[in-house]
Design a protein around this motif. Structure first.
Motif, PDB file in Angstrom:
ATOM      1  N   LYS A  70    -118.615  20.931  49.725  1.00 62.48           N
ATOM      2  CA  LYS A  70    -119.187  19.475  50.169  1.00 62.48           C
ATOM      3  C   LYS A  70    -118.040  18.440  50.073  1.00 62.48           C
ATOM      4  O   LYS A  70    -117.221  18.410  49.306  1.00 62.48           O
ATOM      5  N   TYR A  71    -117.779  17.569  51.189  1.00 60.38           N
ATOM      6  CA  TYR A  71    -117.057  16.493  51.282  1.00 60.38           C
ATOM      7  C   TYR A  71    -117.687  15.292  52.102  1.00 60.38           C
ATOM      8  O   TYR A  71    -118.566  15.575  52.857  1.00 60.38           O
ATOM      9  N   GLU A  72    -116.914  14.422  52.014  1.00 58.32           N
ATOM     10  CA  GLU A  72    -117.273  12.981  52.431  1.00 58.32           C
ATOM     11  C   GLU A  72    -116.558  12.713  53.707  1.00 58.32           C
ATOM     12  O   GLU A  72    -115.411  12.716  53.588  1.00 58.32           O
ATOM     13  N   GLU A  73    -117.134  12.458  54.695  1.00 58.12           N
ATOM     14  CA  GLU A  73    -116.433  12.027  55.836  1.00 58.12           C
ATOM     15  C   GLU A  73    -116.424  10.578  55.852  1.00 58.12           C
ATOM     16  O   GLU A  73    -117.626   9.894  56.081  1.00 58.12           O
ATOM     17  N   GLN A  74    -115.290   9.876  55.839  1.00 55.86           N
ATOM     18  CA  GLN A  74    -115.175   8.272  55.883  1.00 55.86           C
ATOM     19  C   GLN A  74    -114.894   7.941  56.972  1.00 55.86           C
ATOM     20  O   GLN A  74    -113.729   8.140  57.584  1.00 55.86           O
ATOM     21  N   THR A  75    -115.233   7.026  57.731  1.00 56.53           N
ATOM     22  CA  THR A  75    -114.635   6.300  59.108  1.00 56.53           C
ATOM     23  C   THR A  75    -114.223   4.911  58.547  1.00 56.53           C
ATOM     24  O   THR A  75    -115.158   4.128  58.047  1.00 56.53           O
ATOM     25  N   PHE A  76    -113.048   4.591  58.608  1.00 52.10           N
ATOM     26  CA  PHE A  76    -112.377   3.142  58.578  1.00 52.10           C
ATOM     27  C   PHE A  76    -112.472   2.492  59.842  1.00 52.10           C
ATOM     28  O   PHE A  76    -111.791   3.032  60.907  1.00 52.10           O
ATOM     29  N   GLN A  77    -112.541   1.167  59.675  1.00 50.44           N
ATOM     30  CA  GLN A  77    -112.332   0.442  61.138  1.00 50.44           C
ATOM     31  C   GLN A  77    -111.763  -0.962  60.665  1.00 50.44           C
ATOM     32  O   GLN A  77    -111.689  -1.673  59.704  1.00 50.44           O
ATOM     33  N   SER A  78    -111.087  -1.628  61.711  1.00 52.58           N
ATOM     34  CA  SER A  78    -110.458  -2.903  61.620  1.00 52.58           C
ATOM     35  C   SER A  78    -110.589  -3.550  63.139  1.00 52.58           C
ATOM     36  O   SER A  78    -110.589  -3.088  63.966  1.00 52.58           O
ATOM     37  N   ARG A  79    -110.850  -4.963  63.011  1.00 55.54           N
ATOM     38  CA  ARG A  79    -111.232  -5.660  64.159  1.00 55.54           C
ATOM     39  C   ARG A  79    -110.080  -6.715  64.392  1.00 55.54           C
ATOM     40  O   ARG A  79    -109.757  -7.336  63.394  1.00 55.54           O
ATOM     41  N   ALA A  80    -109.733  -6.907  65.557  1.00 55.03           N
ATOM     42  CA  ALA A  80    -108.820  -7.970  65.752  1.00 55.03           C
ATOM     43  C   ALA A  80    -108.724  -8.379  67.245  1.00 55.03           C
ATOM     44  O   ALA A  80    -109.483  -7.737  67.892  1.00 55.03           O
ATOM     45  N   ASP A  81    -108.091  -9.536  67.750  1.00 52.37           N
ATOM     46  CA  ASP A  81    -108.052  -9.890  68.966  1.00 52.37           C
ATOM     47  C   ASP A  81    -107.109  -9.068  69.962  1.00 52.37           C
ATOM     48  O   ASP A  81    -107.246  -9.193  71.111  1.00 52.37           O
ATOM     49  N   THR A  82    -106.002  -8.230  69.342  1.00 51.01           N
ATOM     50  CA  THR A  82    -105.289  -7.540  70.276  1.00 51.01           C
ATOM     51  C   THR A  82    -105.299  -6.075  69.493  1.00 51.01           C
ATOM     52  O   THR A  82    -105.453  -5.946  68.444  1.00 51.01           O
ATOM     53  N   PRO A  83    -104.855  -5.068  70.261  1.00 53.24           N
ATOM     54  CA  PRO A  83    -104.974  -3.676  69.713  1.00 53.24           C
ATOM     55  C   PRO A  83    -103.604  -3.651  68.704  1.00 53.24           C
ATOM     56  O   PRO A  83    -103.887  -2.879  67.738  1.00 53.24           O
ATOM     57  N   GLU A  84    -102.560  -4.374  68.836  1.00 59.29           N
ATOM     58  CA  GLU A  84    -101.547  -4.228  67.776  1.00 59.29           C
ATOM     59  C   GLU A  84    -102.265  -4.653  66.225  1.00 59.29           C
ATOM     60  O   GLU A  84    -101.685  -4.223  65.402  1.00 59.29           O
ATOM     61  N   LEU A  85    -102.568  -5.839  66.446  1.00 60.77           N
ATOM     62  CA  LEU A  85    -103.157  -6.519  65.141  1.00 60.77           C
ATOM     63  C   LEU A  85    -104.461  -5.554  64.399  1.00 60.77           C
ATOM     64  O   LEU A  85    -104.421  -5.374  63.653  1.00 60.77           O
ATOM     65  N   ALA A  86    -105.196  -4.950  65.410  1.00 56.69           N
ATOM     66  CA  ALA A  86    -106.263  -4.139  64.924  1.00 56.69           C
ATOM     67  C   ALA A  86    -105.831  -3.114  64.280  1.00 56.69           C
ATOM     68  O   ALA A  86    -106.228  -2.522  63.284  1.00 56.69           O
ATOM     69  N   LYS A  87    -104.564  -2.130  64.776  1.00 56.11           N
ATOM     70  CA  LYS A  87    -104.099  -1.087  64.162  1.00 56.11           C
ATOM     71  C   LYS A  87    -103.558  -1.437  62.755  1.00 56.11           C
ATOM     72  O   LYS A  87    -103.443  -0.669  61.960  1.00 56.11           O
ATOM     73  N   LYS A  88    -103.209  -2.839  62.617  1.00 58.00           N
ATOM     74  CA  LYS A  88    -102.414  -3.241  61.229  1.00 58.00           C
ATOM     75  C   LYS A  88    -103.438  -3.352  60.295  1.00 58.00           C
ATOM     76  O   LYS A  88    -103.003  -3.264  59.070  1.00 58.00           O
ATOM     77  N   GLY A  89    -104.628  -3.526  60.582  1.00 60.34           N
ATOM     78  CA  GLY A  89    -105.619  -3.897  59.457  1.00 60.34           C
ATOM     79  C   GLY A  89    -105.968  -5.107  59.131  1.00 60.34           C
ATOM     80  O   GLY A  89    -105.450  -6.123  59.673  1.00 60.34           O
ATOM     81  N   LYS A 122    -111.364  -1.425  56.699  1.00 60.48           N
ATOM     82  CA  LYS A 122    -112.612  -1.135  55.520  1.00 60.48           C
ATOM     83  C   LYS A 122    -113.345  -0.016  56.102  1.00 60.48           C
ATOM     84  O   LYS A 122    -113.688   0.316  57.235  1.00 60.48           O
ATOM     85  N   CYS A 123    -113.781   0.574  54.906  1.00 62.36           N
ATOM     86  CA  CYS A 123    -114.683   1.995  55.063  1.00 62.36           C
ATOM     87  C   CYS A 123    -116.010   1.522  55.696  1.00 62.36           C
ATOM     88  O   CYS A 123    -116.817   0.805  55.125  1.00 62.36           O
ATOM     89  N   GLU A 124    -116.423   1.785  56.974  1.00 54.68           N
ATOM     90  CA  GLU A 124    -117.687   1.432  57.507  1.00 54.68           C
ATOM     91  C   GLU A 124    -118.887   2.522  57.495  1.00 54.68           C
ATOM     92  O   GLU A 124    -120.072   2.352  57.597  1.00 54.68           O
ATOM     93  N   LYS A 125    -118.429   3.619  57.247  1.00 55.77           N
ATOM     94  CA  LYS A 125    -119.512   4.809  57.399  1.00 55.77           C
ATOM     95  C   LYS A 125    -118.960   5.917  56.551  1.00 55.77           C
ATOM     96  O   LYS A 125    -117.947   6.336  56.519  1.00 55.77           O
ATOM     97  N   GLU A 126    -119.922   6.603  55.735  1.00 51.07           N
ATOM     98  CA  GLU A 126    -119.652   7.723  54.899  1.00 51.07           C
ATOM     99  C   GLU A 126    -120.798   8.625  55.215  1.00 51.07           C
ATOM    100  O   GLU A 126    -122.074   8.373  55.124  1.00 51.07           O
ATOM    101  N   VAL A 127    -120.342  10.138  55.479  1.00 51.43           N
ATOM    102  CA  VAL A 127    -121.387  10.994  55.851  1.00 51.43           C
ATOM    103  C   VAL A 127    -120.886  12.308  54.924  1.00 51.43           C
ATOM    104  O   VAL A 127    -119.681  12.546  54.808  1.00 51.43           O
ATOM    105  N   ILE A 128    -121.884  12.637  54.030  1.00 52.33           N
ATOM    106  CA  ILE A 128    -121.640  14.083  53.604  1.00 52.33           C
ATOM    107  C   ILE A 128    -121.898  15.249  54.123  1.00 52.33           C
ATOM    108  O   ILE A 128    -122.953  15.555  55.085  1.00 52.33           O
ATOM    109  N   ILE A 129    -120.919  16.075  54.018  1.00 48.33           N
ATOM    110  CA  ILE A 129    -121.169  17.250  55.038  1.00 48.33           C
ATOM    111  C   ILE A 129    -120.854  18.468  54.242  1.00 48.33           C
ATOM    112  O   ILE A 129    -120.118  18.589  53.131  1.00 48.33           O
ATOM    113  N   THR A 130    -121.557  19.640  54.386  1.00 48.17           N
ATOM    114  CA  THR A 130    -121.416  20.921  53.605  1.00 48.17           C
ATOM    115  C   THR A 130    -120.830  21.859  54.781  1.00 48.17           C
ATOM    116  O   THR A 130    -121.646  22.188  55.693  1.00 48.17           O
TER     117      THR A 130
END
Length: 152
Positions: free
Chosen positions: A110-129, A132-140
């Motif tokens: 069992k493991y947890e798949e975590q999805t992290f996201q960052s939002r910004a006005d430009t792609p470069e700023l979004a990539k910098k962070g 935040k962990c926005e979603k967690e799903v347990i997978i077997t």
């Protein structure tokens, strides 16, 4: 009656002795196979712990997982959203006997798949962070143990 005369109580004792010896040998043989099965189960369990760590490293380092695999998309509001996924161990992994001689054990990981996201006005700023962990799903996942090693 000569045949019956040769069948004396001494012969019966010898036969009983052989039955006892064979019964004891059978018990010893069964005990050894039981110990071997216990050793195999312990080996499978301990090697599964090592396998889980190595497998998690591989998955996080390749494919769609890892901080090195950031994807940026524009959302309907016009902001850029940078996203990446990681996996982390979760509680509840186990090894079970199958009864099959070619794959005597399966491992449930069992493991947890975590999805992290960052939002910004430009792609470069979004990539910098910051991300935040926005979603967690347990997978077997199920793996089989064959010829002394875990197979995926």
């Amino acid at each position: 009656m000569l045949g019956l005369a040769s069948y004396t109580p001494g012969c019966a004792i010898k036969r009983l002795a052989w039955v006892v010896v064979l019964g004891f040998a059978l018990l010893v043989f069964q005990g050894h196979t039981g110990w071997a099965a216990d050793d195999d189960a312990q080996q499978a369990k301990s090697s599964f712990e090592v396998f889980k760590v190595e497998w998690m490293k591989k998955v996080n380092g390749y494919g769609d997982y890892g901080e090195h695999n950031v994807k940026v998309e524009k959302d309907p509001q016009g902001q850029y959203v940078a996203t990446y996924r990681l996996i982390a161990p979760a509680e509840g992994s186990e090894v079970k006997a199958t009864g099959d001689k070619f794959s005597p054990f399966v491992g449930l990981m069992k493991y947890e798949e975590q999805t992290f996201q960052s939002r910004a006005d430009t792609p470069e700023l979004a990539k910098k962070g910051p991300f935040k962990c926005e979603k967690e799903v347990i997978i077997t996942e199920i793996f089989r143990y064959s010829k002394g090693k875990w197979v995926f």
